[in-house]
Design a protein around this motif. Structure first.
Motif, mmCIF file in Angstrom:
data_model
loop_
_atom_site.group_PDB
_atom_site.id
_atom_site.type_symbol
_atom_site.label_atom_id
_atom_site.label_comp_id
_atom_site.label_asym_id
_atom_site.label_seq_id
_atom_site.Cartn_x
_atom_site.Cartn_y
_atom_site.Cartn_z
ATOM 1 N N PRO A 1 0.816 -1.229 0.000
ATOM 2 C CA PRO A 1 0.000 0.000 0.000
ATOM 3 C C PRO A 1 0.844 1.270 0.000
ATOM 4 O O PRO A 1 0.374 2.323 -0.412
ATOM 5 C CB PRO A 1 -0.834 -0.112 1.275
ATOM 6 N N GLU A 2 2.101 1.169 0.429
ATOM 7 C CA GLU A 2 2.955 2.358 0.458
ATOM 8 C C GLU A 2 3.203 2.921 -0.943
ATOM 9 O O GLU A 2 3.654 4.061 -1.092
ATOM 10 C CB GLU A 2 4.287 2.067 1.168
ATOM 11 N N ARG A 3 2.889 2.149 -1.978
ATOM 12 C CA ARG A 3 3.018 2.664 -3.348
ATOM 13 C C ARG A 3 2.107 3.865 -3.562
ATOM 14 O O ARG A 3 2.348 4.689 -4.435
ATOM 15 C CB ARG A 3 2.616 1.595 -4.373
ATOM 16 N N TYR A 4 1.019 3.908 -2.810
ATOM 17 C CA TYR A 4 -0.006 4.928 -3.017
ATOM 18 C C TYR A 4 -0.094 5.920 -1.858
ATOM 19 O O TYR A 4 -1.033 6.702 -1.803
ATOM 20 C CB TYR A 4 -1.366 4.246 -3.212
ATOM 21 N N HIS B 1 -0.593 10.448 3.201
ATOM 22 C CA HIS B 1 -1.849 10.663 2.484
ATOM 23 C C HIS B 1 -1.869 9.849 1.189
ATOM 24 O O HIS B 1 -0.839 9.628 0.570
ATOM 25 C CB HIS B 1 -2.044 12.145 2.147
ATOM 26 N N PHE B 2 -3.080 9.464 0.797
ATOM 27 C CA PHE B 2 -3.252 8.737 -0.457
ATOM 28 C C PHE B 2 -2.869 9.641 -1.620
ATOM 29 O O PHE B 2 -3.243 10.803 -1.671
ATOM 30 C CB PHE B 2 -4.703 8.279 -0.621
ATOM 31 N N GLU B 3 -2.117 9.083 -2.549
ATOM 32 C CA GLU B 3 -1.752 9.809 -3.761
ATOM 33 C C GLU B 3 -2.093 8.941 -4.966
ATOM 34 O O GLU B 3 -1.594 7.823 -5.101
ATOM 35 C CB GLU B 3 -0.256 10.144 -3.753
ATOM 36 N N ALA B 4 -2.948 9.453 -5.812
ATOM 37 C CA ALA B 4 -3.369 8.691 -6.995
ATOM 38 C C ALA B 4 -2.178 8.467 -7.919
ATOM 39 O O ALA B 4 -1.333 9.343 -8.088
ATOM 40 C CB ALA B 4 -4.468 9.440 -7.727
ATOM 41 N N VAL B 5 -2.115 7.293 -8.491
ATOM 42 C CA VAL B 5 -1.082 6.941 -9.455
ATOM 43 C C VAL B 5 -1.766 6.883 -10.823
ATOM 44 O O VAL B 5 -2.712 6.107 -11.001
ATOM 45 C CB VAL B 5 -0.431 5.579 -9.099
ATOM 46 N N PRO B 6 -1.337 7.703 -11.783
ATOM 47 C CA PRO B 6 -2.036 7.763 -13.065
ATOM 48 C C PRO B 6 -2.099 6.432 -13.815
ATOM 49 O O PRO B 6 -2.993 6.219 -14.620
ATOM 50 C CB PRO B 6 -1.257 8.801 -13.874
#
Length: 136
Positions: free
Chosen positions: A52-55, A60-65
């Motif tokens: 989950p750390e990828r996002y 805070h949550f960060e969207a990945v395009p």
């Protein structure tokens, strides 16, 4: 990342074209395999590992395009916003009230395995669900 519906909507080639070195005649039915995007190690290093750390950036949550579970463009899922709200409400309520664990002495099931067609269906497995304490 696990995607429940790995196949996108079917499209028809509007003209003769070349796609990844293949000749595709006009009228050919094309079904995109969106799920394969999430298994590409160039886009997602170690794609079979839950990370989950990828996002999450700075807590805070960060969207990945590159993550498009609802597809993209003109054929994106019309119900995306409703689905996101429903998933959030369902999971937060469930996790607020219950602990979900694997049975003692067993290994976690591999969620990447299962039957795959229009939807991905995991192989049967057992979970232990217990009510949380009211104070938590």
């Amino acid at each position: 990342m696990l995607i429940l519906t790995p196949l996108g909507l079917a499209h028809e080639a509007e003209r003769d074209l070349q796609l990844f070195g293949y000749d595709v005649p006009k009228g050919t039915l094309l079904v995109p395999n969106v799920g394969s995007l999430f298994m590409n190690p160039e886009m997602f290093p170690d794609p079979k590992t839950f990370k989950p750390e990828r996002y999450i950036k700075d807590g805070h949550f960060e969207a990945v395009p590159d993550v498009i579970p609802f597809s993209t463009g003109r054929r994106a899922c019309l119900g995306e916003q409703l689905a996101r709200m429903e998933i959030f409400l369902f999971l937060t309520n469930l996790l607020h009230r219950y602990n979900i664990d694997k049975p003692e002495g067993t290994e976690m099931p591999n969620i990447l395995e299962g039957r795959c067609g229009g939807n991905r269906v995991p192989f049967p497995h057992t979970v232990v669900i217990s009510k949380r304490n009211a104070a938590t």
